[in-house]
Structures are given as C-alpha cells and as structure tokens.
Write a protein that holds these residues in place. Structure first.
Motif, PDB file in Angstrom:
ATOM      1  N   TYR A  55     112.490  76.253  98.564  1.00  0.00           N
ATOM      2  CA  TYR A  55     111.603  75.795  98.089  1.00  0.00           C
ATOM      3  C   TYR A  55     110.739  76.543  96.368  1.00  0.00           C
ATOM      4  CZ  TYR A  55     110.764  71.582 101.724  1.00  0.00           C
ATOM      5  OH  TYR A  55     111.092  70.725 102.402  1.00  0.00           O
ATOM      6  N   THR A 106     113.151  68.218 102.297  1.00  0.00           N
ATOM      7  CA  THR A 106     113.029  67.351 102.942  1.00  0.00           C
ATOM      8  C   THR A 106     113.942  65.870 101.768  1.00  0.00           C
ATOM      9  OG1 THR A 106     110.524  66.738 102.063  1.00  0.00           O
ATOM     10  CG2 THR A 106     111.236  67.639 104.080  1.00  0.00           C
ATOM     11  N   SER A 109     110.781  64.858  99.493  1.00  0.00           N
ATOM     12  CA  SER A 109     110.794  66.025  98.563  1.00  0.00           C
ATOM     13  C   SER A 109     111.934  65.424  97.384  1.00  0.00           C
ATOM     14  CB  SER A 109     110.719  67.433  98.872  1.00  0.00           C
ATOM     15  OG  SER A 109     109.597  67.373  99.490  1.00  0.00           O
ATOM     16  N   ASP A 161     103.405  68.410  96.815  1.00  0.00           N
ATOM     17  CA  ASP A 161     104.156  67.888  97.823  1.00  0.00           C
ATOM     18  C   ASP A 161     105.316  69.011  98.250  1.00  0.00           C
ATOM     19  OD1 ASP A 161     103.164  65.569  97.451  1.00  0.00           O
ATOM     20  OD2 ASP A 161     105.231  64.797  96.707  1.00  0.00           O
ATOM     21  N   ARG A 164     103.196  71.688  99.998  1.00  0.00           N
ATOM     22  CA  ARG A 164     102.019  71.357 101.681  1.00  0.00           C
ATOM     23  C   ARG A 164     103.661  71.595 102.367  1.00  0.00           C
ATOM     24  NH1 ARG A 164      99.056  67.954  98.268  1.00  0.00           N
ATOM     25  NH2 ARG A 164     100.720  66.397  98.524  1.00  0.00           N
ATOM     26  N   GLU A 165     104.275  71.243 102.079  1.00  0.00           N
ATOM     27  CA  GLU A 165     105.287  70.965 103.005  1.00  0.00           C
ATOM     28  C   GLU A 165     105.868  72.512 103.230  1.00  0.00           C
ATOM     29  OE1 GLU A 165     109.231  69.253 102.012  1.00  0.00           O
ATOM     30  OE2 GLU A 165     107.922  66.864 101.636  1.00  0.00           O
TER      31      GLU A 165
END
Length: 170
Positions: A55, A106, A109, A161, A164-165
């Motif tokens: 991420y 994910t 994403s 996004d 947040r993930e």
C-alpha cells in the motif's frame, strides 16, 4: 520359578519412569505446538508487513504520477512529444516494477490504480492532440495541469481509498 524379589528393583524403576516419560512426552508436544503457533504468527506478521509495504509503494506511485509531479521531471529543453514519450515510458516502467504489489492489494484498489495510470497517460495524449504543434513545453505543461484540474481528481480518490484500506488491514 524365579524369585519375584529379583525383579522388584526393575518394577520400582519402571513405576518411577512411566510418569516421568509421560510428562516428558507432554512437554515435547506442548513445545512443538507452541513453536507451530509462533511460526503461524510470524507468517501473519510477515504478510501484514507485505500488505502495508504494498500500500505504501502504490501510494507513492500514485503520488509520483500526479501531473504536478510529472511536469517537474526531465530537461526543460525537450520537445513536447519527447516529454510525453519519456513521461509515459517512466510511468509504465514504474508501474511494471510495482506490478507484483497487486498480490497484496484488493482487486478494487488495483483496478483503481490501473485506471488512474491509464487516465494520466490518456490525458497526456489528449492534451497534446488538442494543442497547436508550435507550443512550448512550458505551455504544454500548464495546459496539461489545467486539464487535470478541470476533471475528476482520480489520483487523490485512489490514494484516499488506499489509505482507508490500509487502516482496515492495520
């Protein structure tokens, strides 16, 4: 018939040894079970670290392809078409380098990241196609940023996004 008293020391040793062996067996099995749990926990931590790093890397990639950061790359002496070529090449190379990160991100994403990358490349080309061929690189960069600002800020949305993930994962 032999005398049972000859076997009495052996029987006594066996009576003492059996509980000891049972306790030793219990200790070994408990130790093995705890080590297996430790390995599982380390594996989970490792995967969590991989996810966090993925991420982070993809957030950095998204930040690097923002038009405000793209226009600062490369020599100012380039022709507009050279700038577009080098910028697109740079984006694709960095994306390819980070493509393995999709294993830890994910599906939604990852699709957003791919869409944002493609949208930036499309915006580069559309801006160039709409321009006069005698435009300077500085003028192109200005119009490129203005075109991005007029549209949806999909890069910021994708970064939000991702943030947040990662909070959900962490």
């Amino acid at each position: 018939m032999t005398n049972l008293s000859e076997y009495l020391p052996y029987a006594f040793a066996l009576i003492i040894a059996i509980p000891f062996l049972v306790l030793l067996r219990q200790f070994v099995f408990t130790y093995i079970r705890l080590k297996e749990q430790e390995i599982k926990l380390l594996t989970v931590k490792s995967n969590s670290g991989n996810k966090t790093q993925s991420y982070e890397r993809m957030t950095l990639f998204m930040d690097r392809i923002k038009p405000s950061n793209l226009i600062q790359r490369f020599d100012k002496e380039l022709a507009v078409h050279e700038f577009i070529f080098l910028t697109e090449k740079s984006i694709n190379e960095e994306f390819d380098y980070n493509s393995s990160q999709q294993l830890f991100i994910t599906k939604n994403s990852w699709e957003n990241i791919v869409d944002a990358k493609n949208a930036i490349i499309d915006l580069l080309h559309k801006t160039y196609e709409a321009m006069n061929t005698n435009i300077t690189l500085d003028e192109f960069k200005t119009i490129f940023i203005m075109n991005y600002m007029e549209g949806e800020d999909y890069i910021a949305k994708t970064i939000d996004d991702l943030r947040r993930e990662i909070l959900i994962i962490a």
